[in-house]
Design a protein around this motif. Sequence first.
Motif, PDB file in Angstrom:
ATOM      1  N   LEU A  18       0.825  -1.208   0.000  1.00  0.00           N
ATOM      2  CA  LEU A  18       0.000   0.000   0.000  1.00  0.00           C
ATOM      3  C   LEU A  18       0.863   1.263   0.000  1.00  0.00           C
ATOM      4  O   LEU A  18       0.578   2.217  -0.718  1.00  0.00           O
ATOM      5  N   LYS A  19       1.933   1.244   0.815  1.00  0.00           N
ATOM      6  CA  LYS A  19       2.820   2.418   0.878  1.00  0.00           C
ATOM      7  C   LYS A  19       3.568   2.624  -0.440  1.00  0.00           C
ATOM      8  O   LYS A  19       3.886   3.752  -0.808  1.00  0.00           O
ATOM      9  N   ASN A  20       3.840   1.518  -1.143  1.00  0.00           N
ATOM     10  CA  ASN A  20       4.542   1.603  -2.432  1.00  0.00           C
ATOM     11  C   ASN A  20       3.589   1.767  -3.613  1.00  0.00           C
ATOM     12  O   ASN A  20       3.993   1.687  -4.762  1.00  0.00           O
ATOM     13  N   ARG A  21       2.304   1.936  -3.315  1.00  0.00           N
ATOM     14  CA  ARG A  21       1.283   2.188  -4.336  1.00  0.00           C
ATOM     15  C   ARG A  21       1.227   1.094  -5.404  1.00  0.00           C
ATOM     16  O   ARG A  21       1.198   1.363  -6.588  1.00  0.00           O
ATOM     17  N   PHE A  22       1.291  -0.158  -4.940  1.00  0.00           N
ATOM     18  CA  PHE A  22       1.163  -1.346  -5.806  1.00  0.00           C
ATOM     19  C   PHE A  22       2.232  -1.400  -6.895  1.00  0.00           C
ATOM     20  O   PHE A  22       2.035  -1.995  -7.953  1.00  0.00           O
ATOM     21  N   SER A  23       3.394  -0.767  -6.648  1.00  0.00           N
ATOM     22  CA  SER A  23       4.411  -0.625  -7.704  1.00  0.00           C
ATOM     23  C   SER A  23       4.930  -1.967  -8.247  1.00  0.00           C
ATOM     24  O   SER A  23       5.423  -2.025  -9.366  1.00  0.00           O
ATOM     25  N   ASN A  24       4.820  -3.049  -7.466  1.00  0.00           N
ATOM     26  CA  ASN A  24       5.289  -4.358  -7.936  1.00  0.00           C
ATOM     27  C   ASN A  24       4.247  -5.091  -8.781  1.00  0.00           C
ATOM     28  O   ASN A  24       4.493  -6.193  -9.251  1.00  0.00           O
ATOM     29  N   TYR A  25       3.073  -4.495  -8.915  1.00  0.00           N
ATOM     30  CA  TYR A  25       1.980  -5.123  -9.679  1.00  0.00           C
ATOM     31  C   TYR A  25       1.547  -4.151 -10.768  1.00  0.00           C
ATOM     32  O   TYR A  25       0.801  -3.207 -10.513  1.00  0.00           O
ATOM     33  N   GLU A  26       2.008  -4.390 -11.977  1.00  0.00           N
ATOM     34  CA  GLU A  26       1.802  -3.422 -13.067  1.00  0.00           C
ATOM     35  C   GLU A  26       0.316  -3.069 -13.278  1.00  0.00           C
ATOM     36  O   GLU A  26      -0.054  -1.895 -13.341  1.00  0.00           O
ATOM     37  N   GLU A  27      -0.526  -4.089 -13.358  1.00  0.00           N
ATOM     38  CA  GLU A  27      -1.961  -3.878 -13.610  1.00  0.00           C
ATOM     39  C   GLU A  27      -2.604  -3.077 -12.464  1.00  0.00           C
ATOM     40  O   GLU A  27      -3.343  -2.128 -12.688  1.00  0.00           O
ATOM     41  N   LEU A  28      -2.272  -3.440 -11.233  1.00  0.00           N
ATOM     42  CA  LEU A  28      -2.865  -2.776 -10.069  1.00  0.00           C
ATOM     43  C   LEU A  28      -2.305  -1.370  -9.884  1.00  0.00           C
ATOM     44  O   LEU A  28      -3.014  -0.462  -9.449  1.00  0.00           O
ATOM     45  N   VAL A 185     -19.158   9.905  -5.207  1.00  0.00           N
ATOM     46  CA  VAL A 185     -18.209   9.604  -6.285  1.00  0.00           C
ATOM     47  C   VAL A 185     -18.044   8.097  -6.463  1.00  0.00           C
ATOM     48  O   VAL A 185     -17.885   7.368  -5.487  1.00  0.00           O
ATOM     49  N   ARG A 186     -18.081   7.666  -7.731  1.00  0.00           N
ATOM     50  CA  ARG A 186     -17.873   6.246  -8.071  1.00  0.00           C
ATOM     51  C   ARG A 186     -16.606   6.152  -8.917  1.00  0.00           C
ATOM     52  O   ARG A 186     -16.675   6.143 -10.158  1.00  0.00           O
ATOM     53  N   PRO A 187     -15.438   6.071  -8.282  1.00  0.00           N
ATOM     54  CA  PRO A 187     -14.185   6.138  -9.047  1.00  0.00           C
ATOM     55  C   PRO A 187     -13.806   4.840  -9.766  1.00  0.00           C
ATOM     56  O   PRO A 187     -12.837   4.803 -10.512  1.00  0.00           O
ATOM     57  N   LEU A 188     -14.564   3.751  -9.533  1.00  0.00           N
ATOM     58  CA  LEU A 188     -14.175   2.445 -10.089  1.00  0.00           C
ATOM     59  C   LEU A 188     -15.114   1.957 -11.196  1.00  0.00           C
ATOM     60  O   LEU A 188     -15.107   0.773 -11.532  1.00  0.00           O
ATOM     61  N   LEU A 189     -15.902   2.848 -11.778  1.00  0.00           N
ATOM     62  CA  LEU A 189     -16.890   2.423 -12.776  1.00  0.00           C
ATOM     63  C   LEU A 189     -16.262   1.771 -14.007  1.00  0.00           C
ATOM     64  O   LEU A 189     -16.904   0.976 -14.679  1.00  0.00           O
ATOM     65  N   ASP A 190     -15.013   2.116 -14.294  1.00  0.00           N
ATOM     66  CA  ASP A 190     -14.357   1.517 -15.464  1.00  0.00           C
ATOM     67  C   ASP A 190     -13.426   0.357 -15.084  1.00  0.00           C
ATOM     68  O   ASP A 190     -12.652  -0.132 -15.907  1.00  0.00           O
ATOM     69  N   VAL A 191     -13.509  -0.090 -13.818  1.00  0.00           N
ATOM     70  CA  VAL A 191     -12.646  -1.193 -13.352  1.00  0.00           C
ATOM     71  C   VAL A 191     -13.476  -2.474 -13.237  1.00  0.00           C
ATOM     72  O   VAL A 191     -14.564  -2.469 -12.669  1.00  0.00           O
ATOM     73  N   LYS A 192     -12.943  -3.557 -13.777  1.00  0.00           N
ATOM     74  CA  LYS A 192     -13.684  -4.822 -13.781  1.00  0.00           C
ATOM     75  C   LYS A 192     -13.549  -5.543 -12.440  1.00  0.00           C
ATOM     76  O   LYS A 192     -12.535  -5.418 -11.752  1.00  0.00           O
ATOM     77  N   LYS A 193     -14.580  -6.306 -12.127  1.00  0.00           N
ATOM     78  CA  LYS A 193     -14.653  -7.007 -10.844  1.00  0.00           C
ATOM     79  C   LYS A 193     -13.443  -7.918 -10.617  1.00  0.00           C
ATOM     80  O   LYS A 193     -12.909  -8.005  -9.519  1.00  0.00           O
ATOM     81  N   ILE A 194     -12.996  -8.577 -11.677  1.00  0.00           N
ATOM     82  CA  ILE A 194     -11.857  -9.503 -11.554  1.00  0.00           C
ATOM     83  C   ILE A 194     -10.606  -8.771 -11.044  1.00  0.00           C
ATOM     84  O   ILE A 194      -9.804  -9.324 -10.291  1.00  0.00           O
ATOM     85  N   GLN A 195     -10.463  -7.509 -11.439  1.00  0.00           N
ATOM     86  CA  GLN A 195      -9.320  -6.702 -10.990  1.00  0.00           C
ATOM     87  C   GLN A 195      -9.481  -6.302  -9.520  1.00  0.00           C
ATOM     88  O   GLN A 195      -8.512  -6.263  -8.762  1.00  0.00           O
ATOM     89  N   LEU A 196     -10.720  -6.030  -9.126  1.00  0.00           N
ATOM     90  CA  LEU A 196     -10.989  -5.651  -7.733  1.00  0.00           C
ATOM     91  C   LEU A 196     -10.777  -6.849  -6.808  1.00  0.00           C
ATOM     92  O   LEU A 196     -10.262  -6.705  -5.688  1.00  0.00           O
ATOM     93  N   ILE A 197     -11.157  -8.038  -7.278  1.00  0.00           N
ATOM     94  CA  ILE A 197     -10.915  -9.266  -6.500  1.00  0.00           C
ATOM     95  C   ILE A 197      -9.405  -9.445  -6.303  1.00  0.00           C
ATOM     96  O   ILE A 197      -8.949  -9.813  -5.219  1.00  0.00           O
ATOM     97  N   LYS A 198      -8.643  -9.142  -7.354  1.00  0.00           N
ATOM     98  CA  LYS A 198      -7.177  -9.284  -7.278  1.00  0.00           C
ATOM     99  C   LYS A 198      -6.596  -8.350  -6.210  1.00  0.00           C
ATOM    100  O   LYS A 198      -5.725  -8.738  -5.431  1.00  0.00           O
ATOM    101  N   ILE A 199      -7.098  -7.114  -6.149  1.00  0.00           N
ATOM    102  CA  ILE A 199      -6.611  -6.162  -5.128  1.00  0.00           C
ATOM    103  C   ILE A 199      -6.952  -6.688  -3.728  1.00  0.00           C
ATOM    104  O   ILE A 199      -6.112  -6.675  -2.824  1.00  0.00           O
ATOM    105  N   SER A 200      -8.183  -7.162  -3.544  1.00  0.00           N
ATOM    106  CA  SER A 200      -8.597  -7.724  -2.240  1.00  0.00           C
ATOM    107  C   SER A 200      -7.712  -8.896  -1.856  1.00  0.00           C
ATOM    108  O   SER A 200      -7.330  -9.059  -0.692  1.00  0.00           O
ATOM    109  N   LYS A 201      -7.389  -9.709  -2.835  1.00  0.00           N
ATOM    110  CA  LYS A 201      -6.568 -10.911  -2.618  1.00  0.00           C
ATOM    111  C   LYS A 201      -5.157 -10.515  -2.169  1.00  0.00           C
ATOM    112  O   LYS A 201      -4.616 -11.058  -1.211  1.00  0.00           O
ATOM    113  N   VAL A 202      -4.591  -9.533  -2.862  1.00  0.00           N
ATOM    114  CA  VAL A 202      -3.219  -9.108  -2.570  1.00  0.00           C
ATOM    115  C   VAL A 202      -3.126  -8.450  -1.188  1.00  0.00           C
ATOM    116  O   VAL A 202      -2.197  -8.696  -0.430  1.00  0.00           O
ATOM    117  N   ILE A 203      -4.100  -7.631  -0.828  1.00  0.00           N
ATOM    118  CA  ILE A 203      -4.006  -6.842   0.411  1.00  0.00           C
ATOM    119  C   ILE A 203      -4.605  -7.548   1.618  1.00  0.00           C
ATOM    120  O   ILE A 203      -4.015  -7.566   2.698  1.00  0.00           O
TER     121      ILE A 203
END
Length: 348
Positions: A18-28, A185-203
């Motif tokens: 989180l502090k590195n802003r997901f820098s090791n995960y290109e997509e995230l 505000v809905r900042p994730l309207l253009d983000v797919k669920k599969i990507q959001l699951i990946k963020i939850s999984k990583v963190i």
Amino acid sequence: SLCYKKLSMSKKNSNVILKNRFSNYEELSHIYSTFKKKLNFFRKKTFLIAVSGGPDSLALTALAKSYSYENKCKIYYVLVDHNLRKNSSLEAISVKKLLKKNQINLNILKNKELIKKNVQSEARRIRYSLLTNFCKKRRIKTILTAHNFEDQVETFFIRLSRGSGLEGLSSMKQINKTNNNINLVRPLLDVKKIQLIKISKVIFGRFYKDPTNKNTKYLRTRIRNLKKSLETSGINYDQVFRSINNLASSRDTLELYFNKIYKDTVKKKKNKIFIRLEGFNSLNKEMKMRVFKKSIKDFTNSYYSPRSKKIFNLIDQIRAKKNPKLTLGGCIISREKNHIILKKEKKN
């Protein structure tokens, strides 16, 4: 009861990610970068994150936490316990404990109203009421929700099934103003669920699944279940999403035109709304409907305005009756000389 899906936790410390802003995960990292630009637009130092425990809201929570490390802002994480299921309080505490591991403090708001019918719409109304009250007490001007790409396409199909026009088929706006002047505000309207699951999984290593999301008595669930069939038939979600954005662009152009009409036609005096009949009668059906929609929504401070079908019925009745006295959306509507007048309905 709510069940959680356990996922393989990243070996890297999630706080470091989180502090590195997901820098090791290109997509995230790319998702975070887009998210950051959207939040920077508001130039605010305080935000509220609407949390549920599902993968979407947990991903939003992670992105917001990462943003707070970089931008030194105050973020409130808030979960509304609707008290609709037997173990809802235990579930809320479980989400609180999960977030605490990442130095995230979750505020739990309990709903004390009994919801008997229109469960989803009533729960939504109560949720936004509790969240905006929380914001008012702390002078927070921006609420972030985790609505995503799939939510947007499902909303399009729901409204299509109801015969919606341009406004409805444009689906959800990225930014709405609540009637308390708070940005929704809905900042994730253009983000797919599969990507959001990946963020939850990583963190977080897990997320919670709401069983009501599988209940086919809800139209949204039935539409969600059609996704595979639709895509097999050649109705691709990416193309539908593109159409939604094109419709939204047309809606925004029309909005500029409508705002001028509204300003010329509608006036608020004391506790009444006056719609000038001369101006109103010269409008086409769509614009008449929009004038009523906005008048009722703004006047009653409602999150949602009445359905278009009900407004069209109302317009027909005003035209047909000599001295109409009608009610809709918490308003009493009458016609006097040169105006249509809206007054608030008195509550018993």
